[in-house]
Design a protein around this motif. Sequence first.
Motif, PDB file in Angstrom:
ATOM      1  N   THR A  34      -8.063 -46.956  32.130  1.00 31.68           N
ATOM      2  CA  THR A  34      -9.213 -47.705  32.501  1.00 31.68           C
ATOM      3  C   THR A  34     -10.413 -46.831  31.612  1.00 31.68           C
ATOM      4  O   THR A  34     -11.256 -47.444  31.497  1.00 31.68           O
ATOM      5  CB  THR A  34      -9.533 -47.974  33.766  1.00 31.68           C
ATOM      6  OG1 THR A  34      -9.607 -46.644  34.465  1.00 31.68           O
ATOM      7  CG2 THR A  34      -8.524 -48.942  34.655  1.00 31.68           C
ATOM      8  N   ALA A  35      -9.939 -45.754  31.101  1.00 34.89           N
ATOM      9  CA  ALA A  35     -11.091 -44.902  30.313  1.00 34.89           C
ATOM     10  C   ALA A  35     -11.762 -45.642  29.051  1.00 34.89           C
ATOM     11  O   ALA A  35     -10.634 -46.305  28.496  1.00 34.89           O
ATOM     12  CB  ALA A  35     -10.435 -43.646  30.234  1.00 34.89           C
ATOM     13  N   ALA A  53     -11.267 -42.130  38.678  1.00 32.80           N
ATOM     14  CA  ALA A  53     -11.643 -41.513  37.253  1.00 32.80           C
ATOM     15  C   ALA A  53     -13.316 -41.890  37.290  1.00 32.80           C
ATOM     16  O   ALA A  53     -13.580 -43.070  36.957  1.00 32.80           O
ATOM     17  CB  ALA A  53     -11.157 -42.332  36.279  1.00 32.80           C
ATOM     18  N   THR A  54     -14.441 -40.731  37.537  1.00 30.48           N
ATOM     19  CA  THR A  54     -15.616 -41.335  37.409  1.00 30.48           C
ATOM     20  C   THR A  54     -16.424 -40.450  36.509  1.00 30.48           C
ATOM     21  O   THR A  54     -17.626 -40.583  36.240  1.00 30.48           O
ATOM     22  CB  THR A  54     -16.295 -41.055  39.050  1.00 30.48           C
ATOM     23  OG1 THR A  54     -15.926 -39.766  39.233  1.00 30.48           O
ATOM     24  CG2 THR A  54     -15.606 -41.887  39.831  1.00 30.48           C
ATOM     25  N   ALA A  91     -13.901 -41.109  33.120  1.00 30.49           N
ATOM     26  CA  ALA A  91     -13.986 -42.650  32.882  1.00 30.49           C
ATOM     27  C   ALA A  91     -14.451 -42.786  31.251  1.00 30.49           C
ATOM     28  O   ALA A  91     -14.250 -43.691  30.874  1.00 30.49           O
ATOM     29  CB  ALA A  91     -15.042 -42.866  33.887  1.00 30.49           C
TER      30      ALA A  91
END
Length: 150
Positions: A88-89, A17-18, A69
Amino acid sequence: QVRAELLAVLAPAAVPATRKIYAARAAGGVRSLVNESEVEALLLEIDFEKVYFEKLTFLEQIALMRETAVFLGVHGAGMTNMLFLPETAQVAELLNADYGDPCYALLASGLGLDYFCILAAGYQPALQNQSNLVVDIALLKQALMLILKK
């Protein structure tokens, strides 16, 4: 439970997730940004991607959210896409300062996501929560810089 079951079937593989996604609203719709071009210029500087969710299929929306993210959007139904974000977003919502509804803050909390509210001014007060918004660019930049440092 709904989230877990949908993701198990529709997006079982974990992906990095970037991405930084801005859920744009169609021009002329409810809660449009009066100063959208200024907002977009700032977001472009810090590598946000502008996405129109109404142009994506349901499966494309899920896949995009799994890679996200940081998710930024204007208060509205498109914010429900946070359901498919990785745990984690971070979520940032542009919300009318006078007529905001905390429903997406509650959803983010229920999902265990970091949530940030960025207040914007209603442009047509008589329309209350349906008003177009004016975003304070300096405030938006300050908030996003803090979010991106997390």
